[in-house]
Scaffold this motif. Structure first.
Motif, PDB file in Angstrom:
ATOM      1  N   UNK A   1      -3.105  -1.597   2.689  1.00 13.33           N
ATOM      2  CA  UNK A   1      -3.774  -2.788   1.580  1.00 13.33           C
ATOM      3  C   UNK A   1      -3.869  -1.674  -0.170  1.00 13.33           C
ATOM      4  N   UNK A   2      -4.097  -0.299   0.434  1.00 13.76           N
ATOM      5  CA  UNK A   2      -4.190   0.690  -0.833  1.00 13.76           C
ATOM      6  C   UNK A   2      -2.922   0.560  -1.820  1.00 13.76           C
ATOM      7  N   UNK A   3      -2.045  -0.059  -1.294  1.00 13.80           N
ATOM      8  CA  UNK A   3      -0.731  -0.073  -2.140  1.00 13.80           C
ATOM      9  C   UNK A   3      -0.268  -1.462  -2.951  1.00 13.80           C
ATOM     10  N   UNK A   4      -1.469  -2.345  -1.877  1.00 17.68           N
ATOM     11  CA  UNK A   4      -1.070  -3.554  -3.071  1.00 17.68           C
ATOM     12  C   UNK A   4      -1.994  -3.949  -3.373  1.00 17.68           C
ATOM     13  N   UNK A   5      -2.949  -3.350  -3.206  1.00 16.11           N
ATOM     14  CA  UNK A   5      -4.272  -3.614  -4.395  1.00 16.11           C
ATOM     15  C   UNK A   5      -3.986  -2.724  -5.881  1.00 16.11           C
ATOM     16  N   UNK A   6      -3.085  -1.639  -5.614  1.00 17.13           N
ATOM     17  CA  UNK A   6      -2.874  -0.589  -6.981  1.00 17.13           C
ATOM     18  C   UNK A   6      -1.282  -0.853  -7.397  1.00 17.13           C
ATOM     19  N   UNK A   7      -1.096  -2.800  -7.227  1.00 14.14           N
ATOM     20  CA  UNK A   7       0.195  -3.226  -7.754  1.00 14.14           C
ATOM     21  C   UNK A   7       0.238  -3.433  -9.320  1.00 14.14           C
ATOM     22  N   UNK A   8       0.701  -4.064 -10.342  1.00 13.12           N
ATOM     23  CA  UNK A   8       0.755  -4.280 -11.299  1.00 13.12           C
ATOM     24  C   UNK A   8       0.928  -6.545 -10.576  1.00 13.12           C
ATOM     25  N   UNK A   9       1.665  -6.375  -9.833  1.00 17.55           N
ATOM     26  CA  UNK A   9       2.042  -8.025 -10.055  1.00 17.55           C
ATOM     27  C   UNK A   9       1.216  -8.623  -7.959  1.00 17.55           C
ATOM     28  N   UNK A  10       0.471  -9.171  -7.366  1.00 12.14           N
ATOM     29  CA  UNK A  10       0.853  -8.817  -6.397  1.00 12.14           C
ATOM     30  C   UNK A  10       1.325  -9.809  -5.348  1.00 12.14           C
TER      31      UNK A  10
END
Length: 76
Positions: free
Chosen positions: A24-33
């Motif tokens: 969840x942390x990684x997905x929130x901090x990505x530029x693209x979903x």
């Protein structure tokens, strides 16, 4: 992104809830979903309402009991 495991003394299991928290942390901090390919050696037994988890494939016929793999797509 990837990782590997060193098979040596002192290795510790990680709770599945912690794995999903890190995803969840990684997905929130990505530029693209995007989605993340999650590979586990045990079937996923937890869920999060804020993540979409889609089972892809089970590999349960390994030569030894520790050669079981479960693949999932995880997205938001």
């Amino acid at each position: 992104m990837g990782s590997f495991t060193l098979f040596k003394k002192g290795r510790q299991d990680v709770e599945q809830a912690e794995i999903l928290s890190q995803i969840n942390f990684l997905l929130k901090n990505q530029d693209e979903q995007k989605k993340i390919l999650l590979i586990l050696n045990k079937k996923l037994n937890v869920n999060r309402n804020d993540l979409k988890i889609v089972p892809i494939k089970d590999f349960e016929r390994g030569w030894t009991s520790d050669e079981l793999y479960y693949l999932y797509w995880v997205g938001r």
